[in-house]
Write an enzyme that holds these catalytic residues in place. Structure first.
Site, PDB file in Angstrom:
ATOM      1  N   GLY A  13       0.582  -1.102  -0.109  1.00 23.68           N
ATOM      2  CA  GLY A  13       0.014   0.494  -0.038  1.00 23.68           C
ATOM      3  C   GLY A  13       1.559   1.278  -0.056  1.00 23.68           C
ATOM      4  CG  LEU A  33      -0.814   2.892  12.020  1.00 23.58           C
ATOM      5  CD1 LEU A  33      -1.074   4.892  12.502  1.00 23.58           C
ATOM      6  CD2 LEU A  33      -0.165   3.373  10.707  1.00 23.58           C
ATOM      7  CB  THR A 115      -3.943 -13.319  -2.022  1.00 21.72           C
ATOM      8  OG1 THR A 115      -2.525 -14.259  -2.279  1.00 21.72           O
ATOM      9  CG2 THR A 115      -5.415 -13.697  -1.495  1.00 21.72           C
ATOM     10  CD  GLU A 117      -0.649 -17.424   0.502  1.00 19.47           C
ATOM     11  OE1 GLU A 117      -1.952 -18.204   1.103  1.00 19.47           O
ATOM     12  OE2 GLU A 117       0.040 -17.475   0.834  1.00 19.47           O
ATOM     13  CE1 TYR A 140      -3.737 -12.750   3.479  1.00 18.37           C
ATOM     14  CE2 TYR A 140      -3.481 -14.303   1.915  1.00 18.37           C
ATOM     15  CZ  TYR A 140      -3.032 -12.831   2.493  1.00 18.37           C
ATOM     16  OH  TYR A 140      -2.926 -12.600   1.345  1.00 18.37           O
ATOM     17  CE  LYS A 144      -6.591 -10.530   0.138  1.00 22.07           C
ATOM     18  NZ  LYS A 144      -6.004  -9.182   0.288  1.00 22.07           N
ATOM     19  N   GLY A 265      -0.597 -27.083   5.944  1.00 24.30           N
ATOM     20  CA  GLY A 265      -1.177 -26.986   5.565  1.00 24.30           C
ATOM     21  C   GLY A 265      -0.734 -26.341   4.337  1.00 24.30           C
TER      22      GLY A 265
HETATM   23  P1  NAD Z   1       0.952  -5.156   5.279  1.00 28.79           P
HETATM   24  O1  NAD Z   1       0.845  -6.258   6.266  1.00 28.79           O
HETATM   25  O2  NAD Z   1       2.675  -5.128   5.381  1.00 28.79           O
HETATM   26  O3  NAD Z   1      -0.570  -4.178   5.326  1.00 28.79           O
HETATM   27  C1  NAD Z   1      -1.401  -4.695   5.715  1.00 28.79           C
HETATM   28  C2  NAD Z   1      -1.690  -3.102   6.008  1.00 28.79           C
HETATM   29  O4  NAD Z   1      -3.150  -3.185   6.157  1.00 28.79           O
HETATM   30  C3  NAD Z   1      -0.728  -2.153   7.931  1.00 28.79           C
HETATM   31  O5  NAD Z   1      -0.906  -1.179   7.495  1.00 28.79           O
HETATM   32  C4  NAD Z   1      -2.123  -3.071   8.359  1.00 28.79           C
HETATM   33  O6  NAD Z   1      -2.514  -2.322   9.514  1.00 28.79           O
HETATM   34  C5  NAD Z   1      -3.493  -2.095   7.856  1.00 28.79           C
HETATM   35  N1  NAD Z   1      -4.797  -2.901   7.974  1.00 28.79           N
HETATM   36  C6  NAD Z   1      -4.530  -4.186   8.712  1.00 28.79           C
HETATM   37  N2  NAD Z   1      -6.171  -4.486   9.448  1.00 28.79           N
HETATM   38  C7  NAD Z   1      -6.683  -2.917   9.300  1.00 28.79           C
HETATM   39  C8  NAD Z   1      -8.120  -3.015   9.362  1.00 28.79           C
HETATM   40  N3  NAD Z   1      -8.699  -3.475   9.461  1.00 28.79           N
HETATM   41  N4  NAD Z   1      -8.335  -1.231   8.772  1.00 28.79           N
HETATM   42  C9  NAD Z   1      -7.419  -0.223   8.024  1.00 28.79           C
HETATM   43  N5  NAD Z   1      -6.015  -1.273   8.019  1.00 28.79           N
HETATM   44  C10 NAD Z   1      -5.575  -2.403   8.455  1.00 28.79           C
HETATM   45  O7  NAD Z   1       0.703  -6.312   3.900  1.00 28.79           O
HETATM   46  P2  NAD Z   1       0.992  -6.115   2.301  1.00 28.79           P
HETATM   47  O8  NAD Z   1       1.772  -7.259   2.329  1.00 28.79           O
HETATM   48  O9  NAD Z   1       1.748  -4.938   1.644  1.00 28.79           O
HETATM   49  O10 NAD Z   1      -0.748  -6.936   1.330  1.00 28.79           O
HETATM   50  C11 NAD Z   1      -1.006  -5.264   1.484  1.00 28.79           C
HETATM   51  C12 NAD Z   1      -2.394  -6.464   0.496  1.00 28.79           C
HETATM   52  O11 NAD Z   1      -2.047  -7.180  -1.035  1.00 28.79           O
HETATM   53  C13 NAD Z   1      -3.325  -7.616   1.661  1.00 28.79           C
HETATM   54  O12 NAD Z   1      -4.407  -7.555   1.168  1.00 28.79           O
HETATM   55  C14 NAD Z   1      -2.678  -8.832   0.873  1.00 28.79           C
HETATM   56  O13 NAD Z   1      -3.880  -9.690   0.764  1.00 28.79           O
HETATM   57  C15 NAD Z   1      -2.816  -8.631  -0.043  1.00 28.79           C
HETATM   58  N6  NAD Z   1      -1.332  -9.658  -1.098  1.00 28.79           N
HETATM   59  C16 NAD Z   1      -0.214  -9.075  -0.460  1.00 28.79           C
HETATM   60  C17 NAD Z   1       0.346 -10.268  -1.754  1.00 28.79           C
HETATM   61  C18 NAD Z   1       2.462  -9.657  -0.841  1.00 28.79           C
HETATM   62  O14 NAD Z   1       3.017 -11.166  -0.829  1.00 28.79           O
HETATM   63  N7  NAD Z   1       2.704  -9.137  -0.181  1.00 28.79           N
HETATM   64  C19 NAD Z   1       0.497 -10.514  -2.816  1.00 28.79           C
HETATM   65  C20 NAD Z   1      -0.504 -10.834  -2.772  1.00 28.79           C
HETATM   66  C21 NAD Z   1      -1.675 -10.134  -2.427  1.00 28.79           C
HETATM   67  O1  DAU Z   2       1.027 -15.042  -2.888  1.00 24.33           O
HETATM   68  C1  DAU Z   2       0.336 -14.554  -2.128  1.00 24.33           C
HETATM   69  C2  DAU Z   2       0.663 -13.690  -0.776  1.00 24.33           C
HETATM   70  O2  DAU Z   2       2.629 -13.925  -0.372  1.00 24.33           O
HETATM   71  C3  DAU Z   2       0.278 -12.611  -0.025  1.00 24.33           C
HETATM   72  O3  DAU Z   2      -1.344 -12.902   0.089  1.00 24.33           O
HETATM   73  C4  DAU Z   2       0.428 -12.965   1.484  1.00 24.33           C
HETATM   74  O4  DAU Z   2      -0.055 -12.086   2.424  1.00 24.33           O
HETATM   75  C5  DAU Z   2       1.886 -13.327   1.396  1.00 24.33           C
HETATM   76  O5  DAU Z   2       2.538 -13.394   3.361  1.00 24.33           O
HETATM   77  C6  DAU Z   2       2.088 -13.820   0.440  1.00 24.33           C
HETATM   78  O6  DAU Z   2       1.796 -15.151   1.658  1.00 24.33           O
HETATM   79  P1  DAU Z   2       2.945 -17.126   1.273  1.00 24.33           P
HETATM   80  O7  DAU Z   2       2.862 -17.897   2.579  1.00 24.33           O
HETATM   81  O8  DAU Z   2       3.300 -17.171   0.316  1.00 24.33           O
HETATM   82  O9  DAU Z   2       4.840 -15.561   1.741  1.00 24.33           O
HETATM   83  P2  DAU Z   2       5.579 -16.242   2.742  1.00 24.33           P
HETATM   84  O10 DAU Z   2       6.709 -15.567   2.903  1.00 24.33           O
HETATM   85  O11 DAU Z   2       5.120 -16.700   4.247  1.00 24.33           O
HETATM   86  O12 DAU Z   2       6.677 -17.352   2.129  1.00 24.33           O
HETATM   87  C7  DAU Z   2       6.845 -18.072   1.229  1.00 24.33           C
HETATM   88  C8  DAU Z   2       7.303 -19.368   1.422  1.00 24.33           C
HETATM   89  O13 DAU Z   2       8.534 -19.645   2.530  1.00 24.33           O
HETATM   90  C9  DAU Z   2       6.367 -20.116   2.417  1.00 24.33           C
HETATM   91  O14 DAU Z   2       6.270 -20.907   0.716  1.00 24.33           O
HETATM   92  C10 DAU Z   2       6.193 -20.623   3.216  1.00 24.33           C
HETATM   93  C11 DAU Z   2       8.031 -20.163   2.809  1.00 24.33           C
HETATM   94  N1  DAU Z   2       8.860 -19.712   4.391  1.00 24.33           N
HETATM   95  C12 DAU Z   2       8.225 -18.691   5.255  1.00 24.33           C
HETATM   96  C13 DAU Z   2       8.732 -18.477   5.859  1.00 24.33           C
HETATM   97  C14 DAU Z   2       7.900 -17.343   6.023  1.00 24.33           C
HETATM   98  C15 DAU Z   2       9.890 -20.492   4.735  1.00 24.33           C
HETATM   99  O15 DAU Z   2      10.166 -21.657   4.195  1.00 24.33           O
HETATM  100  N2  DAU Z   2      10.128 -20.095   6.063  1.00 24.33           N
HETATM  101  C16 DAU Z   2       9.961 -18.671   6.926  1.00 24.33           C
HETATM  102  O16 DAU Z   2      10.176 -18.634   7.753  1.00 24.33           O
END
Ligand code: NAD
Ligand code: DAU
Length: 332
Positions: A13, A33, A115, A117, A140, A144, A265
């Protein structure tokens, strides 16, 4: 355009906010936050309202005068959803519903950031398309999915103007160091163990954060009501290979890599078919090799961003998530 970015103090964001400002838009951020929301991710002059997307009054106040909402607000870490799923349902489902009710009342536009996922894993090969059934594996991704299901339902029943993006695993600067790449990068830089789940052969489709934001921006402007768009990097790698490359880039010792008990899982593989978004003119620009190098360099050069995070709440979470696992770990 005046845009409300919910969850704009988090990782993706905050990059999106900066992108919108560069494009000349006016931005207001609504963010609860939580532990992953960070004021320091945003330029000092951005208007940040502290509030909750699941609270209608907070949304109405923040969205006043806006033409669109882009919703990043979510609980985002799979491992935390396994430890406790409570907040995931509330923010992902109830929060999305509050935003959609706001659309019903005002007629403004929404992009719901989701996502890959939600499709579940694809061990057998192939890629997920937007019409595939949802098979979430974790609390999670189930939360979503529940939020996602509301969007086409509200578009069909109430004619609201909302689209969904489904992004693949995103990485880059400012990602909270609980996620795989920033956790491994910061632990490698600190000489701490890197906890690899299970056999480490799980595959993720990596997407640089700026490419993800470019896809969301395009959908904001061009996406159809009720329509879904996959945003994937097309850069699939096994975790064990990504871990090895992070160790090299950080100049760390490979003995830090530890095999730990797997995530319950755990999805084996994600892969997205992005032809729908590509037909609107989007494609990812950053290779994984370049993006990963830049990201590890960013964590090396920005300890002042992540060192304060890795204390307090983070330390408690880390102990709960990893202490027993690391005690059970073996060499890779
Ligand atoms: P992040 O955890 O860094 O950020 C999430 C933000 O949402 C934080 O600033 C948190 O304070 C805010 N938040 C949480 N609950 C809230 C609420 N009830 N009201 C207002 N704000 C709230 O996450 P990110 O990685 O930046 O992910 C952002 C979006 O993208 C999410 O919807 C996530 O599902 C999606 N997404 C993430 C990834 C990834 O790999 N990180 C991939 C695909 C989609
Ligand atoms: O695919 C999109 C998603 O990617 C987003 O929707 C989620 O918000 C984001 O958290 C992410 O999910 P993952 O579960 O894929 O991401 P994570 O970074 O937790 O893990 C990536 C891969 O690494 C997964 O196969 C698990 C593995 N992993 C992760 C952690 C934290 C490890 O092996 N060790 C670890 O400590």
């Amino acid at each position: 355009m005046r845009i409300l970015v919910t969850g704009g103090a988090g990782f993706i964001g905050s990059h999106f906010v900066k992108r919108m400002l560069r494009s000349g838009h006016d931005v207001v951020v609504l963010d609860k936050l939580t532990y992953s929301g960070n004021r320091a991710n945003l330029p000092a002059d951005v208007e940040l309202q502290h509030g909750d997307i699941a609270q209608p009054d907070d949304v109405a106040r923040a969205a006043a005068g806006c033409e669109a909402i882009v919703n990043f607000a979510a609980e985002t870490h799979v491992d935390r959803s396994i430890l406790s799923a409570e907040d995931f349902g509330r923010t992902e489902f109830r929060g999305t519903q509050v935003l959609l009710e706001h659309l019903r009342a005002t007629g403004i536009r929404l992009v719901q950031v989701s996502t890959d996922e939600v499709y579940g894993d694809l061990e057998a090969g192939g890629s997920s398309t937007e019409t595939d059934a949802l098979h979430p594996s974790s609390p999670y991704s189930a939360a979503k999915s529940a939020g996602d299901l509301l969007v086409p339902a509200y578009a069909r029943t109430f004619d609201v103007n909302a689209s969904i993006t489904r992004g693949s695993n995103t990485y880059g600067p400012n990602q909270y160091p609980e996620k795989f790449i920033p956790l491994f990068a910061t632990n490698a830089l600190d000489g701490e163990p890197l906890p690899l789940y299970g056999d480490g052969r799980q595959i993720r489709d990596w997407l640089f954060v700026e490419d993800h934001c470019a896809g969301i921006e395009l959908v904001l402007h061009e996406g159809g009501p009720g329509a879904i768009y996959n945003v994937g990097g097309g850069d699939e790698h096994e975790n064990i290979d990504v871990a090895g490359r992070i160790i090299e880039l950080a100049g760390a010792d490979r003995s830090l890599l530890r095999r730990v008990p797997d995530r319950p899982g755990h999805d084996r593989r994600y892969s997205l078919d992005t032809s729908k978004l590509q037909s609107l003119g989007w494609s990812p620009k950053k290779s994984f090799e370049d993006g990963l190098r830049e990201t590890v360099e960013w964590y090396r050069d920005n300890r002042t961003w992540w060192e304060p995070i890795k204390s307090g709440e983070y330390r408690e979470y880390y102990e709960r998530q990893y202490a027993a696992r690391l005690a059970d770990s073996t060499a890779v």
